[in-house]
Scaffold this motif. Structure first.
Motif, short mmCIF file in Angstrom:
data_model
loop_
_atom_site.label_atom_id
_atom_site.label_comp_id
_atom_site.label_asym_id
_atom_site.label_seq_id
_atom_site.Cartn_x
_atom_site.Cartn_y
_atom_site.Cartn_z
N ILE A 152 0.83 -1.20 0.00
CA ILE A 152 0.00 0.00 0.00
C ILE A 152 0.86 1.25 0.00
O ILE A 152 0.62 2.21 -0.75
N ILE A 153 1.87 1.27 0.85
CA ILE A 153 2.77 2.42 0.91
C ILE A 153 3.48 2.63 -0.42
O ILE A 153 3.65 3.76 -0.89
N PHE A 154 3.88 1.51 -1.05
CA PHE A 154 4.55 1.62 -2.35
C PHE A 154 3.63 2.22 -3.40
O PHE A 154 4.02 3.10 -4.18
N LEU A 155 2.36 1.77 -3.41
CA LEU A 155 1.39 2.30 -4.39
C LEU A 155 1.13 3.78 -4.16
O LEU A 155 1.07 4.57 -5.11
N ILE A 156 0.95 4.15 -2.88
CA ILE A 156 0.71 5.56 -2.58
C ILE A 156 1.92 6.40 -2.98
O ILE A 156 1.79 7.48 -3.58
N GLY A 157 3.11 5.91 -2.64
CA GLY A 157 4.32 6.64 -3.00
C GLY A 157 4.47 6.78 -4.51
O GLY A 157 4.83 7.85 -5.03
N SER A 158 4.17 5.69 -5.24
CA SER A 158 4.26 5.74 -6.71
C SER A 158 3.27 6.75 -7.27
O SER A 158 3.57 7.50 -8.21
N SER A 159 2.05 6.77 -6.71
CA SER A 159 1.03 7.70 -7.19
C SER A 159 1.46 9.14 -6.97
O SER A 159 1.30 10.00 -7.85
N VAL A 160 2.03 9.43 -5.80
CA VAL A 160 2.49 10.79 -5.49
C VAL A 160 3.61 11.20 -6.45
O VAL A 160 3.63 12.31 -6.98
N VAL A 161 4.55 10.28 -6.68
CA VAL A 161 5.67 10.58 -7.58
C VAL A 161 5.17 10.85 -8.99
O VAL A 161 5.61 11.80 -9.66
N GLN A 162 4.22 10.03 -9.47
CA GLN A 162 3.68 10.22 -10.83
C GLN A 162 2.95 11.55 -10.94
O GLN A 162 3.05 12.26 -11.95
N THR A 163 2.19 11.91 -9.88
CA THR A 163 1.47 13.19 -9.89
C THR A 163 2.45 14.36 -9.97
O THR A 163 2.24 15.32 -10.73
N LYS A 164 3.52 14.29 -9.18
CA LYS A 164 4.53 15.35 -9.22
C LYS A 164 5.18 15.44 -10.58
O LYS A 164 5.46 16.53 -11.09
N ARG A 165 5.45 14.28 -11.19
CA ARG A 165 6.08 14.27 -12.51
C ARG A 165 5.17 14.92 -13.55
O ARG A 165 5.62 15.70 -14.39
N LYS A 166 3.86 14.59 -13.47
CA LYS A 166 2.93 15.17 -14.43
C LYS A 166 2.85 16.69 -14.26
O LYS A 166 2.81 17.44 -15.24
N LYS A 167 2.80 17.14 -12.99
CA LYS A 167 2.76 18.59 -12.74
C LYS A 167 4.02 19.27 -13.27
O LYS A 167 3.97 20.34 -13.86
N LYS A 168 5.15 18.59 -13.05
CA LYS A 168 6.41 19.16 -13.51
C LYS A 168 6.45 19.24 -15.03
O LYS A 168 6.88 20.25 -15.60
#
Length: 207
Positions: A160-176
Motif C-alpha cells: 500500500i505504501i509503495f502504491l501511494i508513493g508511486s502515485s504521489v511521484v507520478q502526480t509530481k512528474r505530471k505537474k512538472k
C-alpha cells in the motif's frame, strides 16, 4: 544347632557383596571418553570415580529428601579398563539397598549434571537401561500463525505504501511536465513577439 545355622546364614548374607552385576538393583555405566574428547581425553582414575560417586550421592539427595547420602553409600564393582562398571546405592547408616526405580529416576532427572561433570553426552556417558528424558519440543513464545499473519500484513502495508508513493511521484512528474510545457510555450510566444517587433523596427529603419 538351629542358632548355628541361623548365624551361618546371617554371616553368609553379610559377606555377600552388595554390588553385583546380576543384582536386580545394580546399574551399569559405560563411558567413551576417548571417543568424545579425542586428544583432550582425560584418564579415568580413582579421583574421577570419587567424583562420579559424589554426583550420584547428590542426585539421590535430591531424589529422596531428608536422607543425606554420602559417597560411601555409592558402591561400585566390576570396573574395567575401558571404563565400564556397575553401581548400587545403599541407604545412609543402614546398608539397605535403594530400589532401582529410585536410583534410575534420580539419574534420569540429573543427567545434565553427570554430562557436565565429565564433559560427555548421553551417547558417551551411558547409563545402560536408563534412557535420558527426551527434550521437550521447542515452543516459541509467539504462535506460528501469528508470525505468519504479521508477515502477511507487513507485506500488504508495504504494498500500500509503495502504491501511494508511486502515485504521489507520478502526480509530481505530471505537474512538472505540465509546468515545463507551459514555460516552453510562453517562451515561444515571447520569442515570436520579439521577432515581430524586431522586424518592424527594421522596416522603419530602411524607410
Amino acid at each position: 544347632m538351629l542358632k548355628t545355622v541361623v548365624l551361618l546364614c546371617v554371616l553368609s548374607a553379610v559377606a555377600e557383596p552388595l554390588c553385583r552385576p546380576d543384582a536386580s538393583v545394580s546399574n551399569k555405566v559405560r563411558l567413551s571418553i576417548k571417543t568424545a574428547l579425542g586428544d583432550e581425553a582425560y584418564a579415568w582414575d580413582d579421583n574421577e570415580m570419587f567424583y562420579f560417586r559424589a554426583t550420584v550421592a547428590y542426585a539421590m539427595r535430591r531424589q529422596i529428601m531428608g536422607q543425606i547420602f554420602e559417597v560411601s553409600d555409592i558402591l561400585v564393582c566390576n570396573e574395567t579398563a575401558r571404563v565400564s562398571f556397575w553401581f548400587v546405592v545403599t541407604r545412609p547408616n543402614t546398608g539397605v539397598l535403594v530400589g532401582k526405580e529410585h536410583v534410575n529416576e534420580a539419574v534420569r532427572k540429573h543427567r545434565d549434571r553427570f554430562n557436565n561433570a565429565f564433559m560427555l553426552t548421553d551417547d558417551t556417558l551411558e547409563f545402560i537401561d536408563i534412557p535420558p528424558i527426551l527434550t521437550a519440543p521447542f515452543e516459541p513464545d509467539t504462535p506460528p500463525w501469528l508470525i505468519v499473519f504479521g508477515v502477511v500484513m507487513g507485506v500488504v502495508f508495504a504494498g500500500i505504501i509503495f502504491l501511494i508513493g508511486s502515485s504521489v511521484v507520478q502526480t509530481k512528474r505530471k505537474k512538472k511536465q505540465k509546468t515545463v510545457g507551459v514555460n516552453e510555450e510562453s517562451n515561444a510566444v515571447n520569442e515570436g513577439a520579439y521577432n515581430m517587433s524586431f522586424s518592424d523596427d527594421e522596416q522603419f529603419t530602411r524607410i
